[in-house]
Design a protein around this motif. Structure first.
Motif, PDB file in Angstrom:
ATOM      1  N   GLU A  41       0.857  -1.183   0.000  1.00 22.37           N
ATOM      2  CA  GLU A  41       0.000   0.000   0.000  1.00 22.37           C
ATOM      3  C   GLU A  41       0.892   1.230   0.000  1.00 22.37           C
ATOM      4  O   GLU A  41       1.826   1.317   0.794  1.00 22.37           O
ATOM      5  CB  GLU A  41      -0.873   0.022   1.261  1.00 22.37           C
ATOM      6  CG  GLU A  41      -1.661  -1.243   1.511  1.00 22.37           C
ATOM      7  CD  GLU A  41      -2.051  -1.412   2.978  1.00 22.37           C
ATOM      8  OE1 GLU A  41      -1.768  -0.524   3.815  1.00 22.37           O
ATOM      9  OE2 GLU A  41      -2.631  -2.461   3.291  1.00 22.37           O
ATOM     10  N   VAL A  42       0.622   2.167  -0.887  1.00 21.04           N
ATOM     11  CA  VAL A  42       1.361   3.428  -0.909  1.00 21.04           C
ATOM     12  C   VAL A  42       0.346   4.545  -0.819  1.00 21.04           C
ATOM     13  O   VAL A  42      -0.580   4.625  -1.625  1.00 21.04           O
ATOM     14  CB  VAL A  42       2.216   3.572  -2.192  1.00 21.04           C
ATOM     15  CG1 VAL A  42       2.930   4.914  -2.206  1.00 21.04           C
ATOM     16  CG2 VAL A  42       3.209   2.427  -2.308  1.00 21.04           C
ATOM     17  N   GLU A  43       0.509   5.387   0.201  1.00 15.56           N
ATOM     18  CA  GLU A  43      -0.429   6.489   0.433  1.00 15.56           C
ATOM     19  C   GLU A  43       0.340   7.759   0.739  1.00 15.56           C
ATOM     20  O   GLU A  43       1.403   7.722   1.340  1.00 15.56           O
ATOM     21  CB  GLU A  43      -1.333   6.180   1.634  1.00 15.56           C
ATOM     22  CG  GLU A  43      -2.141   4.912   1.518  1.00 15.56           C
ATOM     23  CD  GLU A  43      -2.897   4.645   2.801  1.00 15.56           C
ATOM     24  OE1 GLU A  43      -4.112   4.896   2.831  1.00 15.56           O
ATOM     25  OE2 GLU A  43      -2.255   4.204   3.777  1.00 15.56           O
ATOM     26  N   THR A  54       4.930  10.300   2.464  1.00 20.06           N
ATOM     27  CA  THR A  54       4.477   9.084   1.788  1.00 20.06           C
ATOM     28  C   THR A  54       4.654   7.901   2.728  1.00 20.06           C
ATOM     29  O   THR A  54       5.700   7.753   3.364  1.00 20.06           O
ATOM     30  CB  THR A  54       5.297   8.844   0.501  1.00 20.06           C
ATOM     31  OG1 THR A  54       5.172   9.995  -0.331  1.00 20.06           O
ATOM     32  CG2 THR A  54       4.801   7.620  -0.242  1.00 20.06           C
ATOM     33  N   HIS A  55       3.613   7.068   2.800  1.00 19.50           N
ATOM     34  CA  HIS A  55       3.643   5.848   3.601  1.00 19.50           C
ATOM     35  C   HIS A  55       3.666   4.674   2.628  1.00 19.50           C
ATOM     36  O   HIS A  55       2.800   4.581   1.757  1.00 19.50           O
ATOM     37  CB  HIS A  55       2.378   5.690   4.432  1.00 19.50           C
ATOM     38  CG  HIS A  55       2.116   6.799   5.378  1.00 19.50           C
ATOM     39  ND1 HIS A  55       1.394   6.609   6.516  1.00 19.50           N
ATOM     40  CD2 HIS A  55       2.448   8.113   5.370  1.00 19.50           C
ATOM     41  CE1 HIS A  55       1.300   7.755   7.163  1.00 19.50           C
ATOM     42  NE2 HIS A  55       1.933   8.672   6.481  1.00 19.50           N
ATOM     43  N   ARG A  59       2.003  -5.677   3.687  1.00 16.54           N
ATOM     44  CA  ARG A  59       1.304  -6.560   4.630  1.00 16.54           C
ATOM     45  C   ARG A  59       1.142  -7.949   4.026  1.00 16.54           C
ATOM     46  O   ARG A  59       0.931  -8.079   2.827  1.00 16.54           O
ATOM     47  CB  ARG A  59      -0.085  -6.017   4.958  1.00 16.54           C
ATOM     48  CG  ARG A  59      -0.077  -4.685   5.676  1.00 16.54           C
ATOM     49  CD  ARG A  59      -1.508  -4.206   5.944  1.00 16.54           C
ATOM     50  NE  ARG A  59      -1.525  -2.880   6.505  1.00 16.54           N
ATOM     51  CZ  ARG A  59      -1.379  -2.615   7.797  1.00 16.54           C
ATOM     52  NH1 ARG A  59      -1.228  -3.587   8.655  1.00 16.54           N
ATOM     53  NH2 ARG A  59      -1.393  -1.372   8.225  1.00 16.54           N
ATOM     54  N   TYR A  60       1.207  -8.951   4.900  1.00 15.11           N
ATOM     55  CA  TYR A  60       0.912 -10.314   4.459  1.00 15.11           C
ATOM     56  C   TYR A  60      -0.562 -10.398   4.079  1.00 15.11           C
ATOM     57  O   TYR A  60      -1.422  -9.882   4.801  1.00 15.11           O
ATOM     58  CB  TYR A  60       1.207 -11.329   5.574  1.00 15.11           C
ATOM     59  CG  TYR A  60       2.677 -11.533   5.808  1.00 15.11           C
ATOM     60  CD1 TYR A  60       3.456 -12.222   4.885  1.00 15.11           C
ATOM     61  CD2 TYR A  60       3.281 -11.041   6.957  1.00 15.11           C
ATOM     62  CE1 TYR A  60       4.807 -12.407   5.103  1.00 15.11           C
ATOM     63  CE2 TYR A  60       4.639 -11.239   7.182  1.00 15.11           C
ATOM     64  CZ  TYR A  60       5.391 -11.919   6.250  1.00 15.11           C
ATOM     65  OH  TYR A  60       6.732 -12.097   6.469  1.00 15.11           O
ATOM     66  N   ASP A  68       6.827  -4.977   6.208  1.00 13.59           N
ATOM     67  CA  ASP A  68       7.839  -3.997   5.806  1.00 13.59           C
ATOM     68  C   ASP A  68       7.150  -2.641   5.734  1.00 13.59           C
ATOM     69  O   ASP A  68       5.945  -2.561   5.498  1.00 13.59           O
ATOM     70  CB  ASP A  68       8.415  -4.373   4.436  1.00 13.59           C
ATOM     71  CG  ASP A  68       9.621  -3.527   4.042  1.00 13.59           C
ATOM     72  OD1 ASP A  68      10.271  -2.946   4.924  1.00 13.59           O
ATOM     73  OD2 ASP A  68       9.908  -3.453   2.830  1.00 13.59           O
ATOM     74  N   TYR A  69       7.916  -1.565   5.946  1.00 12.77           N
ATOM     75  CA  TYR A  69       7.342  -0.226   5.797  1.00 12.77           C
ATOM     76  C   TYR A  69       8.426   0.805   5.572  1.00 12.77           C
ATOM     77  O   TYR A  69       9.600   0.571   5.837  1.00 12.77           O
ATOM     78  CB  TYR A  69       6.487   0.167   7.016  1.00 12.77           C
ATOM     79  CG  TYR A  69       7.254   0.332   8.312  1.00 12.77           C
ATOM     80  CD1 TYR A  69       7.918   1.522   8.608  1.00 12.77           C
ATOM     81  CD2 TYR A  69       7.295  -0.684   9.253  1.00 12.77           C
ATOM     82  CE1 TYR A  69       8.608   1.684   9.793  1.00 12.77           C
ATOM     83  CE2 TYR A  69       7.981  -0.533  10.441  1.00 12.77           C
ATOM     84  CZ  TYR A  69       8.638   0.649  10.708  1.00 12.77           C
ATOM     85  OH  TYR A  69       9.316   0.809  11.882  1.00 12.77           O
ATOM     86  N   ALA A  70       7.983   1.946   5.063  1.00 12.20           N
ATOM     87  CA  ALA A  70       8.840   3.131   4.944  1.00 12.20           C
ATOM     88  C   ALA A  70       7.941   4.356   5.031  1.00 12.20           C
ATOM     89  O   ALA A  70       6.862   4.383   4.434  1.00 12.20           O
ATOM     90  CB  ALA A  70       9.599   3.121   3.622  1.00 12.20           C
TER      91      ALA A  70
END
Length: 147
Positions: A41-43, A54-55, A59-60, A68-70
């Motif tokens: 997901e990119v928001e 930007t998030h 997710r599984y 994972d995230y950034a």
């Protein structure tokens, strides 16, 4: 009498042992399997003409747990977007890239937590998100002022 290079030899041996121990520990760190069934997901939660955050969250599919995230804070400079702060999970550790930049323009890299379990990713998710938002103005000031 010790050999002439005893101090340097001992220091070199110590560095080699430290490097080997570090590589062994890094090998034990958790990484999301390459073939894991996930959704990305990119928001953008803040987006204006001057700043955006930007998030990116992975997710599984099966249980929706964070794998994972950034979180990336950028500002617009002369018509181009420039990253001024980021928290992510690359290289087996949760870490932040934080202002002020060094002489070459790179942000400071600060380790928050080594990742040994998938739970380490999840337990740092909300705090990392909060840290980005709590420091928007300060990070922009540090990036622009260089201190």
């Amino acid at each position: 009498m010790p050999p002439r290079n005893f101090g340097r030899d001992a220091e070199r041996a110590s560095k080699r042992a430290s490097k080997a121990a570090f590589e062994e520990v890094v090998d034990e760190r958790w990484q999301m399997p390459d073939d894991a069934p996930v959704d990305e997901e990119v928001e953008r939660w803040i987006e204006s003409a001057e700043t955006r955050v930007t998030h990116r969250t992975v997710r599984y599919r099966e249980n929706r747990r964070v794998a994972d995230y950034a979180f990336v804070h950028e500002i617009c400079l002369n018509g181009s977007w420039v990253e001024i702060a980021k928290i992510d999970c690359a290289h087996g550790e949760v870490h932040k890239h934080w202002p002020p930049p060094d002489e070459s323009g790179r942000l400071q890299r600060i380790v928050i937590l080594p990742i040994y379990l998938q739970e380490d990713v999840e337990k740092t998710y909300q705090d990392s998100l909060n840290e980005i938002y709590d420091n928007l103005e300060e990070n922009e000031r540090k990036w622009r002022d260089g201190r």
